[in-house]
Design an enzyme around this catalytic site. Structure first.
Site, PDB file in Angstrom:
ATOM      1  N   GLU A  84     -17.201 -16.995  -2.652  1.00  0.00           N
ATOM      2  CA  GLU A  84     -16.586 -16.067  -1.688  1.00  0.00           C
ATOM      3  C   GLU A  84     -17.681 -15.531  -0.766  1.00  0.00           C
ATOM      4  OE1 GLU A  84     -14.863 -12.903  -4.056  1.00  0.00           O
ATOM      5  OE2 GLU A  84     -16.803 -12.166  -4.722  1.00  0.00           O
ATOM      6  N   ASP A  97     -19.323  -4.833   0.569  1.00  0.00           N
ATOM      7  CA  ASP A  97     -19.040  -5.946   1.481  1.00  0.00           C
ATOM      8  C   ASP A  97     -19.433  -5.623   2.929  1.00  0.00           C
ATOM      9  OD1 ASP A  97     -17.671  -6.978  -0.811  1.00  0.00           O
ATOM     10  OD2 ASP A  97     -15.814  -6.024  -0.152  1.00  0.00           O
TER      11      ASP A  97
HETATM   12  O1  FUB Z   1     -14.362  -6.101  -2.186  1.00  0.00           O
HETATM   13  C1  FUB Z   1     -13.382  -6.948  -2.730  1.00  0.00           C
HETATM   14  C2  FUB Z   1     -13.925  -8.301  -2.957  1.00  0.00           C
HETATM   15  O2  FUB Z   1     -15.066  -8.259  -3.813  1.00  0.00           O
HETATM   16  C3  FUB Z   1     -14.458  -8.991  -1.716  1.00  0.00           C
HETATM   17  O3  FUB Z   1     -13.460  -9.463  -0.868  1.00  0.00           O
HETATM   18  C4  FUB Z   1     -15.310 -10.023  -2.342  1.00  0.00           C
HETATM   19  O4  FUB Z   1     -16.161 -10.683  -1.479  1.00  0.00           O
HETATM   20  C5  FUB Z   1     -16.026  -9.213  -3.398  1.00  0.00           C
HETATM   21  O5  FUB Z   1     -17.129  -8.530  -2.876  1.00  0.00           O
END
Ligand code: FUB
Length: 349
Positions: A245, A32
């Site tokens: 997301e 991320d």
């Molecule tokens: O790293 C945890 C979660 O996985 C993140 O918040 C999402 O975007 C995904 O990458």
């Protein structure tokens, strides 16, 4: 004990292709990546992936990260440096666990780390921590941002000096449990519980302008509309284009590019982008920026360094496909003359 990673044939196939870029660091797992240039140097704010021994589930309980490290680079080709512990969950009064995808920004010589974490009541909130240095250590505010919820904060500074936070994430990110004014307290039996039907408009990411001190929302969060070419909201069943997301905002040639992950499974986990003419949208879907990577998730940032544009992203190649043990990477992205970005294929035959 950990279950073995779920790996499809498609995943196996991609694992056997050559990656176009290498992990920036290999002594820890990172994911991320939110990249920024501060004072001429590149700073990357990633999640710090660990194997905490949590069982795998579709709500991401095995993403049980406990701290943040800031990665820095003197230039795009130089070595990436791990600057050590920047913030630990034990030092965040309101947070119990799961330090997920963070971002950071600078204002008036201070550095602000924005991060989601699960509070003691099981609800994801977004917090802020402050440091005099871009690499930390950061001191967390005693409470989460009032009115914040869900995950994946990305903070964008517009040319007029206003800062906006984009956020939200489905399934483990709990966005679907906020469809009314308050949090739905019923524990979902599966990750698709509370998600709109396929023929209904998809859930939307949120945006809120920040207060001058960057510590609170200065307004209630608004939904960010993502439309198709006909001007209709993307539908929940449009899995390869609708928001899931990993929000990111950047500005290129005066247009606002909102990019995000569509991924509820890795096979349809595209990083896509949509273009608008102001920070609140609406945004019109334009296309794919990054094809699916090895691993369950895909998450990115876009940053201009020395007049070139780069995609910072992650995959699970280094861990041979373990979904929650990822590594950050970067690759240059190219804009066509009239604005579209050339889609990036992360692996070559
Ligand atoms: O790293 C945890 C979660 O996985 C993140 O918040 C999402 O975007 C995904 O990458």
């Amino acid at each position: 004990p950990l279950k073995p990673p779920r790996q499809s044939l498609g995943e196996f196939y991609r694992l056997n292709k050559k990656a176009i870029s290498k992990p920036l660091i290999t002594h820890i797992y990172t994911a991320d990546p939110s990249a920024h240039v501060f004072n001429g140097k590149i700073y990357i704010y990633p999640s710090h992936d660990i194997d905490a021994g949590e069982a795998f589930d579709d709500l991401g309980s095995h993403f049980a990260m406990e701290d943040y490290h800031v990665i820095s680079m003197d230039s795009i080709n130089s070595e990436a440096i791990d600057n050590g512990l920047a913030l630990h969950v034990d030092d965040i009064p309101w947070a119990e666990k799961q330090l997920w995808a963070p971002d950071a920004h600078e204002k008036d010589g201070k550095y602000y780390l924005f991060f989601p974490a699960k509070a003691y009541d099981g609800i994801f909130r977004i917090g802020v921590a402050i440091s005099a240095s871009p690499t930390g250590p950061f001191t967390a505010q005693p409470e989460a941002i009032k009115g914040s919820f869900s995950i994946d904060p990305a903070v964008f500074k517009d040319d007029d000096g206003n800062y906006y936070m984009y956020f939200g994430g489905l399934w483990g990110g709990q966005l679907q449990r906020w469809r009314t004014e308050s949090f739905n307290p019923n524990e979902p039996k599966n990750p698709t519980a509370f998600i709109p039907k396929d023929n209904e408009p998809a859930l939307l990411p949120l945006v809120a302008k920040l207060t001058d001190d960057l510590l609170e929302f200065s307004e209630p969060p608004k939904q960010l509309e993502i439309l198709d070419a006909e001007g209709n909201l993307l539908l929940a069943g449009d899995n390869c284009r609708r928001f899931f997301e990993a929000s990111w905002m950047h500005k290129y040639n005066g247009s606002y590019y909102f990019s995000y992950s569509t991924g509820d499974t890795h096979l349809i986990c595209f990083i896509c982008y949509a273009i608008g003419d102001n920070p609140y949208g609406p945004f019109t879907y334009k296309g794919i920026l990054l094809e699916p990577v090895v691993g369950w998730t895909s998450h990115h940032s876009i940053c201009e360094v020395d007049k070139k544009w780069y995609l910072f992203y992650h995959d699970s190649s280094l861990s041979k496909g373990v979904t929650h043990l990822r590594s950050i990477k970067l690759a240059e992205i190219i804009y066509n003359e009239d604005g579209p970005i050339v889609p990036l294929k992360p692996y070559i035959d």
